[in-house]
Design an enzyme around this catalytic site. Structure first.
Site, short mmCIF file in Angstrom:
data_model
loop_
_atom_site.label_atom_id
_atom_site.label_comp_id
_atom_site.label_asym_id
_atom_site.label_seq_id
_atom_site.Cartn_x
_atom_site.Cartn_y
_atom_site.Cartn_z
N CYS A 7 0.84 -1.21 0.00
CA CYS A 7 0.00 0.00 0.00
C CYS A 7 0.88 1.25 0.00
O CYS A 7 0.56 2.24 -0.67
CB CYS A 7 -0.93 0.02 1.21
SG CYS A 7 -2.40 -1.02 1.04
N ASP A 30 10.44 -6.40 -7.94
CA ASP A 30 10.62 -7.05 -6.64
C ASP A 30 11.95 -6.59 -6.05
O ASP A 30 12.97 -6.51 -6.74
CB ASP A 30 10.60 -8.57 -6.81
CG ASP A 30 10.43 -9.29 -5.49
OD1 ASP A 30 9.36 -9.89 -5.28
OD2 ASP A 30 11.37 -9.26 -4.66
N HIS A 46 -6.21 -2.42 -1.37
CA HIS A 46 -5.68 -3.54 -0.60
C HIS A 46 -6.65 -4.72 -0.55
O HIS A 46 -7.80 -4.57 -0.12
CB HIS A 46 -5.36 -3.10 0.83
CG HIS A 46 -4.77 -4.20 1.65
ND1 HIS A 46 -3.41 -4.31 1.88
CD2 HIS A 46 -5.33 -5.27 2.26
CE1 HIS A 46 -3.18 -5.39 2.60
NE2 HIS A 46 -4.34 -5.99 2.84
N ASN A 85 1.49 -16.55 -4.73
CA ASN A 85 1.61 -17.25 -3.46
C ASN A 85 0.45 -16.85 -2.56
O ASN A 85 0.13 -15.66 -2.45
CB ASN A 85 2.93 -16.89 -2.78
CG ASN A 85 4.13 -17.41 -3.56
OD1 ASN A 85 4.06 -18.45 -4.19
ND2 ASN A 85 5.23 -16.68 -3.52
N THR A 93 4.29 -13.91 1.96
CA THR A 93 4.94 -13.14 3.03
C THR A 93 4.41 -11.71 3.10
O THR A 93 4.47 -11.09 4.16
CB THR A 93 6.46 -13.10 2.85
OG1 THR A 93 6.77 -12.52 1.58
CG2 THR A 93 7.05 -14.51 2.93
N HIS A 96 -0.70 -8.38 0.81
CA HIS A 96 -1.42 -7.54 -0.14
C HIS A 96 -1.29 -8.32 -1.46
O HIS A 96 -0.16 -8.56 -1.91
CB HIS A 96 -0.75 -6.16 -0.22
CG HIS A 96 -1.35 -5.19 -1.19
ND1 HIS A 96 -1.62 -3.87 -0.85
CD2 HIS A 96 -1.70 -5.31 -2.49
CE1 HIS A 96 -2.12 -3.23 -1.90
NE2 HIS A 96 -2.17 -4.09 -2.92
N HIS A 98 -0.58 -10.00 -4.73
CA HIS A 98 0.39 -9.65 -5.78
C HIS A 98 0.63 -10.83 -6.70
O HIS A 98 0.60 -11.98 -6.26
CB HIS A 98 1.72 -9.15 -5.18
CG HIS A 98 2.30 -10.07 -4.15
ND1 HIS A 98 1.81 -10.14 -2.87
CD2 HIS A 98 3.32 -10.96 -4.22
CE1 HIS A 98 2.51 -11.01 -2.17
NE2 HIS A 98 3.42 -11.56 -2.97
#
Ligand code: 5GP
Ligand code: ZN
Length: 115
Positions: A7, A30, A46, A85, A93, A96, A98
């Site tokens: 966010c 990343d 979100h 994931n 991990t 939010h 992705h």
């Protein structure tokens, strides 16, 4: 969400290397790339994960962004892997939603359980 790192990237409160953005989605590099190409696509709004009651239209937009990113990153011809994931077993991990777009090298074949 005030304590969500993605966010903050979306809101330009922390730096991110933005690859693409529009009204609904943002794609950025990343911070710890696993392959030569490793770009993340997130919704501006979100959502915790892909099961978080995301409007179908937004899901469509997120996935429609994948080939766009592949083209920008120059892996549309060579191929790439798309990973979302989810949850603990999925080793998510950052909570939010992705989409990982990974490419620039041949992927390992194996997709089974951890050793
Ligand atoms: P996950 O394991 O949740 O699917 O993936 C989270 C990804 O976010 C990881 O690949 C990690 O390197 C990346 N990441 C974590 N924190 C940051 C950050 O602050 N900035 C960026 N650009 N990427 C991050
Ligand atoms: Zn967030």
């Amino acid at each position: 969400m005030s304590d969500c790192i993605f966010c903050k990237i979306v809101a330009n409160e922390v730096p991110g290397t933005i690859v693409y953005q529009d009204d609904d989605v943002v794609a950025f590099e990343d911070a710890n790339p696993q392959l030569p190409v490793h770009t993340l696509i997130v919704p501006r709004k979100h959502y915790d994960h892909i099961g978080d009651n995301i409007p179908t239209e937004l899901l469509g937009k997120l996935f429609a962004t994948v080939p766009r990113i592949a083209k920008i990153k120059g892996v549309d011809e060579t191929g790439y892997r798309v990973v979302v994931n989810t949850g603990e077993d999925g080793r998510q991990t950052v909570h939010h939603l992705h989409i990982h777009v990974l490419g620039g090298a041949l992927m390992p074949i194996r997709m089974g359980p951890a050793d």
